[in-house]
Structures are given as structure tokens and as C-alpha cells.
Design an enzyme around this catalytic site. Structure first.
Site, mmCIF file in Angstrom:
data_model
loop_
_atom_site.group_PDB
_atom_site.id
_atom_site.type_symbol
_atom_site.label_atom_id
_atom_site.label_comp_id
_atom_site.label_asym_id
_atom_site.label_seq_id
_atom_site.Cartn_x
_atom_site.Cartn_y
_atom_site.Cartn_z
ATOM 1 N N GLU B 223 79.295 10.454 107.621
ATOM 2 C CA GLU B 223 79.535 11.846 108.006
ATOM 3 C C GLU B 223 81.032 11.978 108.085
ATOM 4 O O GLU B 223 81.673 11.305 108.899
ATOM 5 C CB GLU B 223 78.829 12.115 109.345
ATOM 6 C CG GLU B 223 78.788 13.581 109.712
ATOM 7 C CD GLU B 223 80.001 13.990 110.530
ATOM 8 O OE1 GLU B 223 81.053 14.281 109.914
ATOM 9 O OE2 GLU B 223 79.883 14.003 111.760
ATOM 10 N N CYS B 260 83.702 17.227 114.684
ATOM 11 C CA CYS B 260 83.402 17.384 113.259
ATOM 12 C C CYS B 260 83.007 18.818 112.941
ATOM 13 O O CYS B 260 83.102 19.268 111.812
ATOM 14 C CB CYS B 260 82.252 16.472 112.842
ATOM 15 S SG CYS B 260 82.495 14.764 113.295
#
Lengths: 482, 482
Positions: B223, B260
Site C-alpha cells: 500500500e 495514507c
């Protein structure tokens, strides 16, 4: 036509096709099946000319192909395959939980490589195409060079169905094989979002290699075959020898051994019963008949590989048919010891054709060593009585780690198209053992989960609306309901 | 210790761990949670020293981490996650259908790379570890170099739980970071069957590159963050400008922007309302406070990136806080036009920190161009009234193709750990958009389907036995039942 243009057309068609209702998608799949059925005679005739497969087999395979399309139509109509998950808002939590709803949505254009050994079921209108279209993906098929006319006939049926269903003309496109370069361009094209392939290890590995050169990674689902090890446990050999010899001789020679699930490796522990079994298996093989293989290339590779193995000092012949005519393949079963097998890794490689290698292991320990030396497989088979399966429990557990499908007292050939099927397995059987290429789960290869947060009901896809208008099974606040 | 030995130990522990009952696995996860809780004060203190994160945030994150472990324990106890599918034998069919039963089984040792920005929840005892252990995989954690003591504390809690649960000592192992070489060796080791990573694009890409050098391919779930584009539609800007400015200023500066899902790109169509919004957003940002970032490296990268962007002629400053102390980061929002954004691809790149770029597009057409120019994202947000969502339906549909999670009128920061969550998205947000790294579905990354054919009931795993002793939901002959 340039591959780039074809893939762009596919991406453009995807914009429309991904949004059509499940009912339209299902009707489209059913129409493909109907159109294939309408030209059954021509297709079987043509495929027979191109592949040397007998009409009975081809008729059966065409039925399997249309059934497969209809099975995916049912799946799409039923609708629960999208795995709808709903977690309701919890404004009282700290921090407050918003309403979250997830479902599977198609990713984009898929490239399907037709297989040589199933001109219908794993080719132009086969399972890869059916599962991708069911998912809402558009498809570009690269026809297999061994049956170009059959592939175009299947494509004609699909094209008619596209037109009758009022779908974009480029929902499915067909590319004739013009050598390796065609395949490479299809895999590396930026618009491609996934690849399906059934064929050789070298072919699949090349596609994986091309994909690794892309800027954006995509999944390559390559099914590259395996030797499908069968372990014959002692009590079964003692009590069922003759019957097992018949069953496995038939499985080894079925369709000239041209199945990914052909039992190419037979394992047992040295005993009189194993010797008797080998003798009977040899007899059963010698009573079968040589026949032509799918095409000259496969035949040449088989003949060369067979000759090479049988020339090895460590390998003896268990049985073979009478010598065939020049264009036919020569079915055979060979034999070696566990020690020799462990020393010569080439013996563990697949020889595509009507051949199998019987390995007699000195003892249980050597059998375990042989099993641990094997790479990933599509299937592995346990042949054992209740006594065997009790005694060899941990050996069977070891077998289960090797393959996508573990079979008890059945031949591995025969891959049922259903929900529970896994036609896949650890590398090098496939490139991604988290997925299957046969059965309804094959649809999962072409989708990704998408989560909708705090959406109003009218903006949500039907599968996620409060009232569940599609009546599908959903996981709502951790409870399955519909 | 040599990485090779560590991975071999993990593979050996897997032989035992994969076979423990769901009850044991669940109790193990709960015990890890209890052991973490038992040393909460020390952990929050240590992590605070190592990451500059405030105690309130760290306490919340530790609670999230233990909740996450307990959620996976619940999942394992409930048991339906194995997706049991049963197709009963149909001896009357041609060819006869054997009994086929499928479930998900763990693949093998998993390597987890700890993340810097969540020292608890995405690190040693975080979601990747929890999901892998829930699946039945063993785990090797590479601690993040920015918080080595925190990582070892978490590992100590896990080790206690391993011992108390009577599991193999190497069920979970910890490797200290000794530079890039350590990570490479972990990824290329033959015993590794999967990799989890949360971090930078360059870091994730390097792991993918290492994995491509392996003989046997494995999945790398990296990720790698994104800019999480937010589209502010016209009517929302007219009617909710001040409130939106507050909400998004708070989201941009939350935790010094070190998420994120930080909203790093704000899009709108040029209008007075957009100018007013920019003005208010600038004001809200300037009212927030500078603070230290996670570590010096991140701070240096942020400062450099910020200075570079603000030096561009095409970019103007919308607002920033007063100048910070030397060790603190300087929150800011900048602005550019759609035309400039399309000409300068660097503006679309993530700048990790308390920063966002507002792009005012000339018209709807340019907004669409900007959206189409974007790469894959973790999230995308729609800020719109009912009027907006009716008018801009196709633009919103386009947004939905960009990301794993599409949000209506919420800030993207805040990632709920639940069944419906998708924390994933098209490349380069992640390396595999078919999976999520947050929520119960994260367990699917560590399993493969295995099909049992023609097995006797006593030989089947409990999940597949006729009587359904675990009482789980199963798809039996295409009907969901338990």
C-alpha cells in the site's frame, strides 16, 4: 489491425459494458450459448479437422461450453457473487462510524489466450471469456494457431450475440495469432487489466515476464499444467489392484493424454502388490490404441520426450501399445525408483501426452521425500482404503499442500464446472494459486472490491441499496441476509 | 541471524500452526491484545518518544490495534470466512459428478513490513500481522527503523501470547531493520509466500522488483499511498463553503498529514464560490499549528517538497501556518489551475505531510481531463449536494473508477476497521487492487482455495463435513445455508 487500437476500443466498450444491468449481461451469455448451439455441426466438423479430436468428444466439449456460459448467466442473474457487504453507520461510536458498503466491480479489458487442447471450452468462447463477460469486463481473444477456423466460428457466434444484445461492437474482439509478438503486445498494452492463459509452462512464464515489464502491474492467470501425482497406498494396491490398473490406464490415455489433469506421476511404496499393479497397468495400456494428437508440434514434442525418457538407464518400460502409424502418438507407462527420481529432476516434468511414470519408493520415508521434492500441482490424488487413510494421515496432509484439488479414489481427469471446483494450484501449476480458472469462482479474477462511504441510497448500485432490490445474499452488519 | 534460517523456522512453525483449531487461533489473537493492553503505558510512552505522536493519538491507535486483533479473533471463531462451498455428488449426471468441497486454507509464511506512520496499527502487531495469523499463516515482521523500541515491545507482547497459547516458538519472529538488504532477503527467500507493506511508492516498488526476481512468484501487497482527490461540486461550494473549509483544513492537518488517506488534491470548477472556499480554507489552515513529524527523514522530504512546489510560478499559496520552529513541519495549502496541473505531472504526486493542492479547473471538461489524468488512488471524495450529484452523475462514476473507496461528503481520513472497508485501490495506490489491507477481508491475502473431491466425511476438515459441526455459513448446492 494494431493491437493498441484494439485495446483502446476494448477500453471504450468497457465504459458502456461495465454499466449494463445483470439481466442484460446474463441474456448476452445465454445468446452466445444459443448461437454456438445453432452452428454445432459446423463447429464440431471444423474442430475435428483442425484438432484430430473425435466428434463425440467435441460434441461433449461444446455442450460443456454452452453449459458453462449458461452457468455464468445464472450466476449473474442470481447476483450474490458481487459479495455485497454492508456496515451501517454508528453515529454513537467514537469516532463515529460512517455507512460503508462494498461490492465487487469489474476492472477493465481482459486478454484471453485460447488453449490448444480444448478448442471450445478453454478457447474463444470458453470459460475465461465467459467468466470475464459475466464480471462485466470486455474481452480480447487471441485465437490459438492450432485451430484458427474453429476460433473464428466461435467468434462469429459471439459477434451475433453482441449485436442481438445491443452491446458495443467491441465488447469482444478477436485477434488472430501472428506469433509471439502479438501476445506480447496484448499483455504489455496499458489498457489491458488482466490476462488468462492455459497452456505450456514456457508460454505462461513468457506472459508473466512480459507483464513484469509493464509500468502498471496486472494479474496474469496462467494455468500451465502439472504431472498430477497419484499416491497408491499399500492396502488399496493389495485389495483393488486390477480395478485401479483399468481406471488409471483409461485416465492416462483419455483423449491421448492431452489434459492438464492427466495423471503423469504414479507413486507407491515398493511391494509385491505394487509390482502386480505395474504389471496389470502395463497390460491395460498395451490394450489401448494409438491415435493422432492435437497437432504436429505437440506430437513431435511428445515423441521426442518419450524417446528421451525411455532411453534412460534408470527408467524401464511398464507397458505400451503396439507401434503406431507415423502420425500417431505412442501411449506408454514407464517406471523408475524413488532414488532415481530424486536424483533426476527432469523426471518430475510434465510430458504432455498419453504417458505416465510409476515411481516405486523404497519406503515411507522416501515417498515423503519424493512428495516434498514436487513443485505445485493442479491436482493430487489419494488412492487408499480406510485403513490406508488412517495410517497415512500425515502423508495425505502433505499431499494437500501440493495442489489446488485433492482427490480421493477418483481419477484426476474430469474437471467439473461448478461452484466448488478449484482448477488452479501452487506455482508452476499456475501463476496465482489464489484463483481458479474453472467454475463460477473464476469470475473473481476480473473484479476488485469497491467501498462506497456515506452514499445516499439513490446513488448506490442496486446491489448495495437499503431495500436490496436484487434480492441477493449480503453480509449486513456481520449477518448474512437477503 | 540469517534470514534464510528465520524463514525456514517460520516454514517449520507453519506446519503446526496451520493445523491448530480456529478456537486456539482466536484465543491467541485475543491474548496478543491482552498482552499489548497490559503494557499500554510503556508502549504509548516509548512510541511517543520515537514518533513525536501525541499520547491521545497513540492511546487511540493502540485501542484500534487491540480491537483489530479481537475483530479477527471473532472472524476466526465465527468461521464463515473460509468460504466453504459444497457441490454434492450427482451420480446420475453424464459424466457423473463427484462430491466437491472447497474452502480457503493458509498458504505459508508471510513477511510483514512495519509502517512508520502507525507504530501500532500498521506495524509489528498491526493489521497485516493480525490478518495473517487469523488466516493460519506464520509471520516474520521486519520492524520499522523509525520506532525500533516500540516494535520490540509489541513483539514481546506477541511472544508472551505465543508461549501462553502453547504455539511453536517461531509462529511469529521479529527482524530488526538493517537496511534495504534485509528486506530484499526476506522477499526473495523461497519459504516466503506473501508480503505485506505500507509505505512509500519507492519502497513498495522495490519490493515488487525483488519479488519479480524469485523463481516462484508470490503476491506483494504494497500500500503505497495516494493523493486522495476530493472533488468539490459547485452547489456544495455555494451552500456549504465555510463548513467545508473547516472540515477539510482539519483533515489535511490531522496528525501532521501523515495518513495514507490525507486529502492531498482538491478539485473544483472555477467560480466565485471556489475562490471564497479557497480563501476560507487558507484561513483555517493558517489557524492550525505546526508540529514535529514522525522522524527527521520524513520532515526533510516534506520541507524540500513543499519548498519546491511553492517555488513554481504556476503555484500560489492559499494559506499556511505561522513559520514553525526548525524541527517542525510547516502546514500549507497551495493552488494552481487545471491547465497547469495537466502540464506538470509532478503536481499529481503525493507530498507526505500537512499539505494539499487546490486545482481550479476552467470548466467541467477540464475537470474531467484532470480526473482522467490521475493514477490509481486509495480514496476519492465527492463533495456535493443532491443537486450536484444529479447533475454530475457521470463525473462521479468516473471518480469511482479511480479508487478503492469512494466517499460522499466525508473527509477521507479515518479508515474504519470493518467488513465493508476497502483500503486498497488501483496501482500505484497499491500493487494489487483485488485486495484490502484494512478490515476483515484483509485475511484473504494469505489464503488459497483448496478443493476436496470425493473425500469421506471423517477425512474432511470440519468446515466441510456434512453435519457442519462449526455451524458456519456455506454455499451448499448453490444455496447459502448453515
Amino acid at each position: 489491425m494494431q493491437i493498441q487500437k484494439i485495446m483502446q476500443q476494448s477500453a471504450q466498450a468497457f465504459e458502456t459494458y461495465r454499466q449494463v444491468t445483470p439481466a442484460v449481461r446474463a441474456a448476452f451469455l445465454e445468446t452466445i450459448a444459443t448461437e454456438l448451439e445453432a452452428q454445432r455441426e459446423t463447429m464440431v466438423q471444423t474442430a475435428g479437422e483442425e484438432t484430430n479430436l473425435p466428434a463425440a468428444r467435441l460434441n461433449g466439449e461444446l455442450t460443456r461450453t454452452t453449459n458453462q456460459l449458461r452457468l455464468f448467466a445464472e450466476l449473474v442473474k442470481e447476483g450474490s457473487w458481487v459479495e455485497a457487504v454492508i456496515d451501517s453507520a454508528r453515529p454513537e461510536s467514537t469516532p463515529a462510524r460512517p455507512d460503508l458498503r462494498r461490492m465487487l466491480l469489474p476492472v477493465g479489458p481482459v486478454v484471453v489466450f485460447g488453449a490448444s487442447n480444448f478448442p471450445f471450452a478453454f478457447s474463444t468462447a470458453g470459460g475465461d471469456t465467459a467468466s470475464a463477460l459475466a464480471a462485466g469486463a470486455t474481452v480480447v481473444v487471441k485465437g490459438h494457431p492450432a485451430h484458427p477456423r474453429t476460433s473464428l466460428l466461435a467468434y462469429a457466434a459471439i459477434s451475433k450475440a453482441v449485436e442481438k444484445s445491443g452491446l458495443p461492437a467491441h465488447t469482444v474482439q478477436h485477434v488472430a495469432d501472428e506469433g509471439y509478438e502479438t501476445g506480447k503486445l496484448l499483455v504489455i498494452d496499458p489498457a489491458t487489466t488482466g490476462v488468462a492463459f492455459t497452456g505450456s509452462f514456457n508460454g505462461g512464464k513468457a506472459l508473466l515476464q512480459y507483464a513484469s515489464q509493464r509500468e502498471t502491474p496486472i494479474p496474469v492467470f496462467a494455468e500451465m499444467g502439472s504431472v498430477n501425482p497419484v499416491v497408491f497406498y499399500p492396502d488399496a494396491l493389495i485389495t483393488q489392484g486390477p480395478q485401479l490398473a483399468q481406471t488409471f490406464a483409461a485416465s492416462i490415455t483419455l483423449g491421448m493424454g492431452q489434459f492438464c489433469t492427466n495423471p503423469g506421476l504414479l507413486l507407491g511404496i515398493q511391494s509385491d502388490a505394487l509390482d502386480n499393479f505395474a504389471h496389470m497397468l502395463g497390460g491395460a495400456i498395451s490394450a489401448s490404441a494409438p491415435a493422432k494428437m492435437l497437432h504436429k508440434g505437440i506430437h513431435a514434442a511428445y515423441s521426442k520426450g518419450r524417446a528421451k525418457i525411455l532411453s534412460l538407464e534408470a527408467v524401464s518400460l511398464v507397458g505400451q501399445t503396439p507401434e503406431p502409424a507415423e502420425e500417431e502418438a505412442w501411449p506408454a507407462v514407464a517406471r523408475t525408483t524413488g532414488a532415481e527420481f530424486l536424483q533426476n529432476p527432469h523426471l518430475a516434468e510434465e510430458l504432455f501426452g498419453p504417458y505416465s511414470l510409476l515411481v516405486s519408493c523404497a519406503d515411507e520415508e522416501e515417498l515423503e521425500k519424493v512428495l516434498r521434492s514436487l513443485k505445485g500441482q493442479l491436482t493430487t490424488t489419494v488412492v487408499g482404503t480406510e485403513k490406508d487413510t488412517t495410517i497415512y494421515k500425515s502423508m495425505i496432509a502433505l499431499q494437500a499442500t501440493l495442489a489446488g484439488r485433492i482427490i480421493l479414489n477418483n481419477a484426476p481427469t474430469g474437471v467439473e464446472v461448478c461452484a466448488a471446483m478449484v482448477h488452479g494450484g501452487p506455482y508452476p501449476a499456475t501463476t496465482d494459486n489464489r484463483f481458479t480458472s474453472v467454475g463460477t469462482s473464476a469470475i473473481r479474477r476480473w473484479v476488485r472490491p469497491v467501498c462506497f462511504q456515506n452514499f445516499t441510497d439513490s446513488m448506490l448500485p442496486d446491489a448495495l441499496k437499503k431495500s436490496n432490490p436484487l434480492g441477493i445474499w449480503r453480509l449486513v452488519d456481520n449477518e448474512f441476509t437477503r
